[in-house]
Design an enzyme around this catalytic site. Structure first.
Site, PDB file in Angstrom:
ATOM      1  N   GLY A 230       9.419  37.158  17.475  1.00 41.33           N
ATOM      2  CA  GLY A 230       9.884  37.567  19.076  1.00 41.33           C
ATOM      3  C   GLY A 230       9.108  37.153  20.090  1.00 41.33           C
ATOM      4  O   GLY A 230       8.232  36.212  20.111  1.00 41.33           O
ATOM      5  N   SER A 231       9.284  37.711  21.377  1.00 42.77           N
ATOM      6  CA  SER A 231       8.587  37.435  22.552  1.00 42.77           C
ATOM      7  C   SER A 231       6.845  37.605  22.356  1.00 42.77           C
ATOM      8  O   SER A 231       6.513  38.575  21.630  1.00 42.77           O
ATOM      9  CB  SER A 231       9.032  38.013  23.871  1.00 42.77           C
ATOM     10  OG  SER A 231       8.801  39.356  23.594  1.00 42.77           O
ATOM     11  N   THR A 232       6.222  36.985  23.128  1.00 42.02           N
ATOM     12  CA  THR A 232       4.751  37.147  23.219  1.00 42.02           C
ATOM     13  C   THR A 232       4.368  38.656  23.653  1.00 42.02           C
ATOM     14  O   THR A 232       3.469  39.205  22.943  1.00 42.02           O
ATOM     15  CB  THR A 232       4.095  36.183  24.083  1.00 42.02           C
ATOM     16  OG1 THR A 232       4.299  34.933  23.541  1.00 42.02           O
ATOM     17  CG2 THR A 232       2.621  36.469  24.091  1.00 42.02           C
ATOM     18  N   ALA A 233       5.238  39.099  24.663  1.00 40.13           N
ATOM     19  CA  ALA A 233       5.053  40.568  25.074  1.00 40.13           C
ATOM     20  C   ALA A 233       5.247  41.320  24.089  1.00 40.13           C
ATOM     21  O   ALA A 233       4.493  42.328  24.045  1.00 40.13           O
ATOM     22  CB  ALA A 233       6.011  40.789  26.228  1.00 40.13           C
ATOM     23  N   THR A 234       6.369  41.529  23.379  1.00 38.33           N
ATOM     24  CA  THR A 234       6.436  42.418  22.255  1.00 38.33           C
ATOM     25  C   THR A 234       5.584  42.321  21.284  1.00 38.33           C
ATOM     26  O   THR A 234       5.069  43.170  20.602  1.00 38.33           O
ATOM     27  CB  THR A 234       8.113  42.352  21.908  1.00 38.33           C
ATOM     28  OG1 THR A 234       8.825  42.179  22.817  1.00 38.33           O
ATOM     29  CG2 THR A 234       8.432  43.257  20.632  1.00 38.33           C
ATOM     30  N   GLY A 235       5.255  41.157  20.877  1.00 35.53           N
ATOM     31  CA  GLY A 235       4.074  40.711  20.005  1.00 35.53           C
ATOM     32  C   GLY A 235       2.853  41.567  20.219  1.00 35.53           C
ATOM     33  O   GLY A 235       2.201  42.081  19.187  1.00 35.53           O
ATOM     34  N   GLU A 252       5.084  35.167  14.856  1.00 37.02           N
ATOM     35  CA  GLU A 252       5.770  34.009  15.310  1.00 37.02           C
ATOM     36  C   GLU A 252       6.157  34.340  16.859  1.00 37.02           C
ATOM     37  O   GLU A 252       7.267  35.087  17.091  1.00 37.02           O
ATOM     38  CB  GLU A 252       6.952  33.334  14.696  1.00 37.02           C
ATOM     39  CG  GLU A 252       7.397  32.230  15.476  1.00 37.02           C
ATOM     40  CD  GLU A 252       8.950  31.881  14.875  1.00 37.02           C
ATOM     41  OE1 GLU A 252       9.826  31.346  15.501  1.00 37.02           O
ATOM     42  OE2 GLU A 252       9.005  31.919  13.480  1.00 37.02           O
ATOM     43  N   GLU A 383       7.879  31.385  29.527  1.00 33.99           N
ATOM     44  CA  GLU A 383       9.169  31.155  28.805  1.00 33.99           C
ATOM     45  C   GLU A 383      10.329  31.813  29.569  1.00 33.99           C
ATOM     46  O   GLU A 383      10.415  32.916  29.865  1.00 33.99           O
ATOM     47  CB  GLU A 383       8.969  31.832  27.437  1.00 33.99           C
ATOM     48  CG  GLU A 383      10.198  31.462  26.310  1.00 33.99           C
ATOM     49  CD  GLU A 383       9.975  32.086  25.360  1.00 33.99           C
ATOM     50  OE1 GLU A 383      10.188  31.356  23.963  1.00 33.99           O
ATOM     51  OE2 GLU A 383       9.251  33.078  24.996  1.00 33.99           O
TER      52      GLU A 383
END
Length: 513
Positions: A230-235, A252, A383
């Site tokens: 998923g997104s970097t923020a949610t990661g 990822e 992104e």
């Protein structure tokens, strides 16, 4: 599918409704109409699913199974998907909005993942470590336990197969949280697991929102392994929760992938890469081609070719196999239009597109190309996750690589040139998890995939992926040579000053930190 009964969660081999009675409506992105209603999993369903998976692990159901037999289970899941491949592809097409042929490809790829890792299940080996005559020492590669897997909506079936196949092949049990925007593909995968006769609790598939079911899953004390796409923020949120319990993760995350185009490139190949890499699935791919870095001498010619290609894309529902299909949701499209508005304010020039296609029903966004995009702009750095291409011009060959690497993310990158020396030079210097040369999406099921920098860590796909699902344990055995009497046996175990270095047992061999 409209008007059908509520689709339930698959937990411990049974189909369960939500204890709260919560419901999630699934929309067709091409027209906004509700196509299905699924039971909303919450903390109670998460607890039941993890408990079932943990029981399978504690009872060593998969661990003690012959690895060949674990592989055979995956082969049967693949067969079950294949038997209904056209029906499943149609469901995938309608719920995600992607082209039907692309959805068919997703089903085929999911099947390939299952069969690929099924074939590797009995080939994951440890090693013997020589430590002299008094020891037998070897390693085993053991599963972590309950693997929590959070799957994104852009490729739900394929990405579920990718991670789940690795987990089962290595003896982990699994709880999957399927995406609330596209949960039906995950349900079909669960049905395939049921048809294949997997042990109850080995695979559990729940549907819920990230802030409830997802959060409860990553925080659950019995979860020992997390896979997130998923997104970097949610990661970052996932990693914060995992760090509290020291849980290993495969991450990822987002990308801002660039293709560097040199003056000797095949421009038609570049245009084809843009058509596929930027606009396939409405640009909703983590490793899509978002930035085109072009050497100045060919910039005008290439930009015109790209404009002609983009404006010639057919637009419509995925079931009609159009080139440009809808975005997954109205909210997702709104984020893309806002990114386009910011790009204009920052001085970028809209070559084509730049706005929502509001005359159409559904969540369509115009295929967009921006030129004159500067390296410090949001469009260059952030992104977008939509059908938007940013074009930047450079002069010096080395500057192209510098620009490509000038973001916090590094999932994919590409280079276009007819010069093999330059291609190899660039491939070595492009700081990304995968580098494509003279094409886009060049990898396959067999090739490792993952990011560097803030695009994550760990690898999916290929044989390397299995490393992320096991932990190496060491087993050391102290032995004695055969003897005729107790005296000689005792003597053989005594370390004396007369023994040479090769026979001595160091204190560090006996006491570990």
């Amino acid at each position: 599918m409209a008007g059908a009964e509520v689709v339930k969660n698959y937990i411990d081999g049974e189909w369960r409704d939500s204890s709260s009675g919560g419901r999630i409506e699934v929309d067709d992105p091409s027209n906004g109409e509700t196509i299905a209603v699924v039971a909303e999993a919450g903390p109670e369903e998460v607890h039941l699913a993890v408990a079932a998976a943990n029981r399978v692990f504690r009872d060593r159901v998969l661990i003690d199974m012959h690895p060949y037999d674990r592989g055979q289970m995956l082969f049967r899941v693949a067969d079950a998907l294949e038997a209904r491949s056209e029906e499943i592809a149609t469901i995938n097409c309608i719920e995600t909005g992607k082209a039907l042929d692309l959805a068919r490809g997703e089903v085929r790829t999911a099947i390939r993942y299952l069969r690929y890792y099924a074939g590797l299940a009995d080939k994951l080996e440890g090693r013997s470590i020589p430590r002299g005559a008094e020891f037998v020492d070897y390693t085993v590669r053991s599963p972590f336990g309950v693997s929590a897997q959070i799957v994104p909506w852009n490729g739900p079936l394929e990405l579920m197969a990718r991670s789940l196949a690795c987990a089962i092949a290595t003896g982990n049990s699994v709880v999957v949280k399927s995406p609330e925007l596209a949960p039906l593909s995950g349900v079909e995968f669960a049905r395939a697991c049921e048809t294949a006769g997997l042990p109850a609790g080995a695979v559990n598939v729940i549907t819920g929102y990230g802030q409830t079911a997802g959060q409860a899953l990553i925080e659950h004390p019995d979860v020992r392994h997390i896979v997130f796409t998923g997104s970097t923020a949610t990661g970052r949120t996932v990693l914060k929760a995992a760090s509290e319990r020291i849980v290993p993760c495969i991450m990822e995350l987002g990308g801002k992938s660039a293709a560097v185009v040199y003056s000797d490139a095949d421009l038609d190949a570049v245009v084809d890469a843009v058509r596929i890499g930027t606009y396939l699935n409405a640009g909703q791919n983590c490793n899509n081609l978002t930035r085109l870095l072009v050497q100045r001498s060919i910039a005008d010619e290439l930009l015109e070719k790209v404009k002609v290609c983009v404006e010639g894309l057919t637009v419509g529902p995925g079931r009609e196999n159009c080139d440009l299909t809808p975005m997954i949701s109205k909210k997702q499209r709104k984020g893309v239009t806002e990114a386009c508005e910011i790009a204009l304010l920052e001085g970028a020039r809209a070559v084509t597109g730049g706005a929502a296609l509001s005359e159409r029903s559904g969540y369509f966004m115009a295929a967009t190309v921006f030129a004159d995009v500067t390296r410090d702009s949001n469009l260059f750095q952030k992104e977008v996750f939509g059908p938007v291409l940013a074009v930047t011009v450079f002069d010096d060959p080395a500057t192209g690589i510098e620009l490509a690497n000038d973001t916090d993310q590094g999932l994919a990158a590409g280079v276009f040139t007819r010069d093999i020396d330059r291609a190899l030079w660039c491939a070595d210097r492009l700081w990304a998890g995968q580098v494509y040369v003279n094409g886009w999406y060049v990898g396959g099921v067999e090739t490792p995939f993952g990011g560097v920098k803030q695009s994550g860590y760990g690898r999916e796909k290929g044989q390397e992926a299995l490393d992320g699902y096991v932990q190496t344990r060491n087993i050391g055995i102290r032995i004695s040579p055969p003897s005729s009497g107790e005296g000689s046996r005792a003597q053989s175990r005594t370390v004396t000053r007369d023994q040479g270095p090769s026979q001595a047992i160091a204190l560090s061999d006996l006491v570990q930190p």
